[in-house]
Design an enzyme around this catalytic site. Structure first.
Site, PDB file in Angstrom:
ATOM      1  N   HIS A 162     -14.932 -23.316  21.351  1.00 47.12           N
ATOM      2  CA  HIS A 162     -13.776 -23.033  22.214  1.00 47.12           C
ATOM      3  C   HIS A 162     -12.551 -22.679  21.353  1.00 47.12           C
ATOM      4  CE1 HIS A 162     -15.614 -26.169  25.169  1.00 47.12           C
ATOM      5  NE2 HIS A 162     -15.752 -24.987  25.747  1.00 47.12           N
ATOM      6  N   LYS A 209     -15.733 -33.840  39.991  1.00 43.81           N
ATOM      7  CA  LYS A 209     -16.580 -34.068  38.813  1.00 43.81           C
ATOM      8  C   LYS A 209     -15.756 -34.767  37.736  1.00 43.81           C
ATOM      9  CE  LYS A 209     -19.306 -31.484  35.489  1.00 43.81           C
ATOM     10  NZ  LYS A 209     -19.374 -30.155  34.903  1.00 43.81           N
ATOM     11  N   ARG A 231     -21.449 -16.949  24.718  1.00 43.98           N
ATOM     12  CA  ARG A 231     -22.289 -17.430  23.624  1.00 43.98           C
ATOM     13  C   ARG A 231     -23.589 -16.648  23.522  1.00 43.98           C
ATOM     14  NH1 ARG A 231     -21.980 -23.512  25.658  1.00 43.98           N
ATOM     15  NH2 ARG A 231     -22.365 -22.271  27.515  1.00 43.98           N
ATOM     16  N   SER A 285     -19.936 -28.497  25.071  1.00 44.76           N
ATOM     17  CA  SER A 285     -19.375 -29.851  25.163  1.00 44.76           C
ATOM     18  C   SER A 285     -20.456 -30.839  25.588  1.00 44.76           C
ATOM     19  CB  SER A 285     -18.232 -29.886  26.183  1.00 44.76           C
ATOM     20  OG  SER A 285     -17.230 -28.976  25.825  1.00 44.76           O
TER      21      SER A 285
END
Ligand code: PNS
Length: 158
Positions: A18, A42, A91, A128
């Site tokens: 990031h 969440k 990615r 993450s």
């Protein structure tokens, strides 16, 4: 003309992948706002305030980067600030399908364009979630997140 972009994400917590995208975006745009999603449905490992503080520490040397949290739609966050561009890291091909859907929806509902930045190859496997899982089981996370974030993760999971 000054051009600003938003780098959005959950950043729970920020990884070196990031950070690489944010830093490279800061080199290309006049201003970058890192927008940390605060999702009431969440719960993350880190609170939004903690995620913001961790990111702020890592971008303290960049004059044109600010960090904020947001709830609700990303396009509302962008439009409230007069920002017309989102910049996101890609990615791998596996990211592309969902990212493209979001980009097209954001273009449709908010007139916000998305520019994709290819992740640096050394970070292309990072997420993450993976970092949290490795840290949870005591695996080595050096080289995946900044040292301050690694310390915060280890403290959180202790
Ligand atoms: O780091 P992430 O989890 O890949 O980031 C995803 C994020 C925060 C960019 C995305 O979930 C988002 O923009 N959420 C806000 C709600 C929203 O605008 N949803 C519609 C997207 S088309």
């Amino acid at each position: 003309m000054s051009v600003a972009a938003v780098c959005p994400g959950s950043f729970d917590p920020i990884t070196l992948g990031h950070l690489d995208v944010v830093r490279r975006a800061a080199g290309r745009f006049d201003a970058v706002v890192v927008a940390v999603l605060e999702n009431p449905r969440k719960q993350g490992l880190f609170t939004a305030e903690e995620r913001i503080a961790l990111i702020e520490d890592e971008v303290a040397d960049l004059d044109n980067v600010t960090v904020e949290s947001f709830q609700g739609l990303l396009v509302d966050f962008c439009n409230a600030r007069g920002i017309r561009l989102v910049c996101k890291g890609l990615r791998a091909v596996s990211d592309f399908e969902y990212e493209l859907q979001m980009a097209q929806m954001n273009q449709r509902i908010g007139g916000v364009e998305t520019l994709f930045m290819s992740t640096s190859p050394e970070h292309s496997y990072l997420s993450s979630s993976l970092v949290k899982e490795v840290a949870r089981y005591g695996g080595a996370i050096d080289g995946t997140v900044p040292p301050r974030v690694a310390a915060a993760l280890q403290a959180k999971l202790a």
